[in-house]
Design a protein around this motif. Structure first.
Motif, short mmCIF file in Angstrom:
data_model
loop_
_atom_site.label_atom_id
_atom_site.label_comp_id
_atom_site.label_asym_id
_atom_site.label_seq_id
_atom_site.Cartn_x
_atom_site.Cartn_y
_atom_site.Cartn_z
N MET A 168 1.08 -1.31 -0.33
CA MET A 168 -0.09 -0.06 -0.23
C MET A 168 0.60 1.58 -0.05
SD MET A 168 -2.96 -1.24 -0.22
CE MET A 168 -3.38 0.19 -0.17
N GLU A 169 1.67 1.22 1.02
CA GLU A 169 2.84 2.84 0.69
C GLU A 169 3.42 2.27 -1.05
OE1 GLU A 169 6.30 4.77 1.76
OE2 GLU A 169 6.58 2.88 1.10
N LEU B 202 1.39 6.71 -7.16
CA LEU B 202 0.13 7.12 -7.24
C LEU B 202 0.49 9.31 -6.70
CD1 LEU B 202 -3.24 5.59 -5.59
CD2 LEU B 202 -2.16 6.37 -8.23
N LEU B 203 1.39 9.34 -6.11
CA LEU B 203 1.79 10.50 -5.61
C LEU B 203 3.11 11.61 -6.78
CD1 LEU B 203 2.12 13.12 -3.52
CD2 LEU B 203 3.58 11.77 -2.50
N LEU C 113 1.12 6.51 5.65
CA LEU C 113 1.61 4.97 5.50
C LEU C 113 3.56 4.30 5.89
CD1 LEU C 113 -0.44 3.53 2.24
CD2 LEU C 113 -0.76 3.16 4.38
N LEU D 238 -3.05 12.85 -1.05
CA LEU D 238 -1.81 11.44 -1.68
C LEU D 238 -0.86 11.56 -0.86
CD1 LEU D 238 -2.45 10.85 -5.48
CD2 LEU D 238 -3.08 9.86 -3.49
N ILE E 1 -1.88 10.27 3.13
CA ILE E 1 -2.41 9.20 2.94
C ILE E 1 -0.83 8.51 3.04
CG2 ILE E 1 -3.09 7.55 1.86
CD1 ILE E 1 -5.50 9.21 0.84
N HIS E 2 0.34 8.70 2.16
CA HIS E 2 1.42 8.34 2.36
C HIS E 2 2.38 8.30 3.16
CE1 HIS E 2 5.32 6.76 0.65
NE2 HIS E 2 6.20 8.46 0.05
N ILE F 206 2.11 2.08 -3.44
CA ILE F 206 1.02 2.75 -4.48
C ILE F 206 0.88 3.86 -4.45
CG2 ILE F 206 -1.12 2.16 -5.25
CD1 ILE F 206 -1.16 -1.10 -4.51
N SER F 207 0.95 4.09 -2.86
CA SER F 207 0.90 5.62 -2.07
C SER F 207 2.15 6.39 -2.93
CB SER F 207 0.58 5.75 -0.77
OG SER F 207 1.77 5.82 -0.46
N TYR F 208 2.75 5.76 -2.67
CA TYR F 208 4.53 6.30 -3.49
C TYR F 208 3.96 6.74 -4.83
CZ TYR F 208 8.71 8.14 -3.51
OH TYR F 208 10.49 9.04 -4.09
#
Length: 96
Positions: free
Chosen positions: A15-16, A22-23, A50, A43, A46-47, A18-20
């Motif tokens: 998840m971390e 996306l960011l 995480l 984002l 959230i990142h 994916i968030s990175y």
């Protein structure tokens, strides 16, 4: 997957990652091309959460699994590479 600390760590690692991605891939271009920083703020928050969970779980799992300091440092440093978290999961965490 969620019954063990390693399962939670693998989930948070993915998840971390994916968030990175996306960011970097959505948030920053939206901010600089469209001039809208709201998505980057969301984002990024959230990142950040995480990433903190990732660091704490890395320490917890690393100590429980008796990993060396070098291995934990390598995992931590690899998380700064945009797809590093997926490599971590594939190469290190699946073996444990």
């Amino acid at each position: 997957m969620f019954s063990t600390a390693m399962g939670w760590f693998r989930f948070v690692t993915i998840m971390e990652g994916i968030s990175y991605v996306l960011l970097l891939g959505v948030g920053l271009p939206t901010k600089f091309i469209m001039g809208n920083g709201e998505i980057t703020r969301i984002l990024g928050s959230i990142h950040g959460g995480l990433f903190i969970a990732f660091g704490l779980l890395l320490l917890y799992v690393g100590l429980r699994m008796k990993w060396s300091f070098f291995k934990m440092a390598l995992i931590f440093i690899a998380s700064f590479i945009p797809i590093g978290n997926f490599v971590i999961d594939r190469k290190i965490l699946k073996q444990a």
